[in-house]
Design a protein around this motif. Sequence first.
Motif, PDB file in Angstrom:
ATOM      1  N   UNK A  40      47.490  -4.954   6.953  1.00 32.80           N
ATOM      2  CA  UNK A  40      46.437  -4.549   7.891  1.00 32.80           C
ATOM      3  C   UNK A  40      45.172  -5.376   7.680  1.00 32.80           C
ATOM      4  N   UNK A  41      44.895  -5.742   6.420  1.00 32.95           N
ATOM      5  CA  UNK A  41      43.715  -6.564   6.127  1.00 32.95           C
ATOM      6  C   UNK A  41      43.839  -7.949   6.765  1.00 32.95           C
ATOM      7  N   UNK A  42      45.072  -8.368   7.050  1.00 28.47           N
ATOM      8  CA  UNK A  42      45.331  -9.674   7.659  1.00 28.47           C
ATOM      9  C   UNK A  42      45.353  -9.620   9.183  1.00 28.47           C
ATOM     10  N   UNK A  43      45.402  -8.429   9.759  1.00 27.50           N
ATOM     11  CA  UNK A  43      45.583  -8.282  11.199  1.00 27.50           C
ATOM     12  C   UNK A  43      44.233  -8.165  11.905  1.00 27.50           C
ATOM     13  N   UNK A  44      43.781  -9.238  12.576  1.00 26.75           N
ATOM     14  CA  UNK A  44      42.472  -9.196  13.215  1.00 26.75           C
ATOM     15  C   UNK A  44      42.402  -8.238  14.409  1.00 26.75           C
ATOM     16  N   UNK A  45      43.550  -7.698  14.828  1.00 26.02           N
ATOM     17  CA  UNK A  45      43.558  -6.731  15.937  1.00 26.02           C
ATOM     18  C   UNK A  45      43.197  -5.325  15.475  1.00 26.02           C
ATOM     19  N   UNK A  47      40.562  -2.816  13.199  1.00 28.23           N
ATOM     20  CA  UNK A  47      39.150  -2.798  12.810  1.00 28.23           C
ATOM     21  C   UNK A  47      38.988  -3.332  11.379  1.00 28.23           C
ATOM     22  N   UNK A  48      39.863  -2.854  10.482  1.00 32.73           N
ATOM     23  CA  UNK A  48      39.803  -3.286   9.084  1.00 32.73           C
ATOM     24  C   UNK A  48      40.076  -4.784   8.967  1.00 32.73           C
ATOM     25  N   UNK A  49      41.115  -5.251   9.646  1.00 29.46           N
ATOM     26  CA  UNK A  49      41.481  -6.665   9.587  1.00 29.46           C
ATOM     27  C   UNK A  49      40.414  -7.582  10.161  1.00 29.46           C
ATOM     28  N   UNK A  50      39.788  -7.157  11.252  1.00 30.58           N
ATOM     29  CA  UNK A  50      38.722  -7.962  11.862  1.00 30.58           C
ATOM     30  C   UNK A  50      37.534  -8.081  10.908  1.00 30.58           C
ATOM     31  N   UNK A  51      37.169  -6.971  10.262  1.00 30.61           N
ATOM     32  CA  UNK A  51      36.059  -7.005   9.298  1.00 30.61           C
ATOM     33  C   UNK A  51      36.400  -7.904   8.117  1.00 30.61           C
ATOM     34  N   UNK A  52      37.633  -7.777   7.607  1.00 29.17           N
ATOM     35  CA  UNK A  52      38.050  -8.562   6.451  1.00 29.17           C
ATOM     36  C   UNK A  52      38.057 -10.048   6.770  1.00 29.17           C
TER      37      UNK A  52
END
Length: 196
Positions: A40-45, A47-52
């Motif tokens: 999820x940290x890698x998924x820019x789609x 919220x968490x991934x976009x922030x990371x």
Amino acid sequence: MRILMLGNSLTFANDMPRMLAELTGAEVVHHTRSGARLSEQLNPKTKLGARTKAVLTQEHWDYVVLQEMSHGPVSSPERFLSSVEQLCALIRANGALPVLYATWGYQRGSAALAAKDWDYDDMARGLADAYRKAAENNHALLAEVGGRFYELSDAQNLYAADGVHPNEQGSRLAAEILAAVIQQQEEKKRLREDTR
């Protein structure tokens, strides 16, 4: 020193990032969500991934701590290894060092362990092996918190009532192990600089 922590409730329980900040003197930021996987940290789609993605590409970090969902390294080992590899590449591109926060098996005799129909020793060993392999594959630092939980499991209660999360003492132990790994690396850096 700046530390970014990517994980879930095993990272943020008992305000463990604050404990790590106190032990290291670093600014500690955490991107966490209960049940989050590293994928999820890698998924820019998300919220968490976009922030990371934004902070990994736009801000400077010295260390980035990675913690997978509690049983992810044993229930989805390929996904775990792939996520660690991708995150470590992003972290190094940013000039930071990755640190794997190796977590623990569910508490012996807990309902959580029974629900999975898993053996405590097998889960603990599986997690340790998966994190060790991920660290070796990616030349990442390894904070073997789960190993210490295993060593102390008969002598101390480090778990919250659910048998999955750490109690305050467990979070303190995790913070101390992470701090020790980071401080050892800082000392190695100082020694290298002194010999130049």
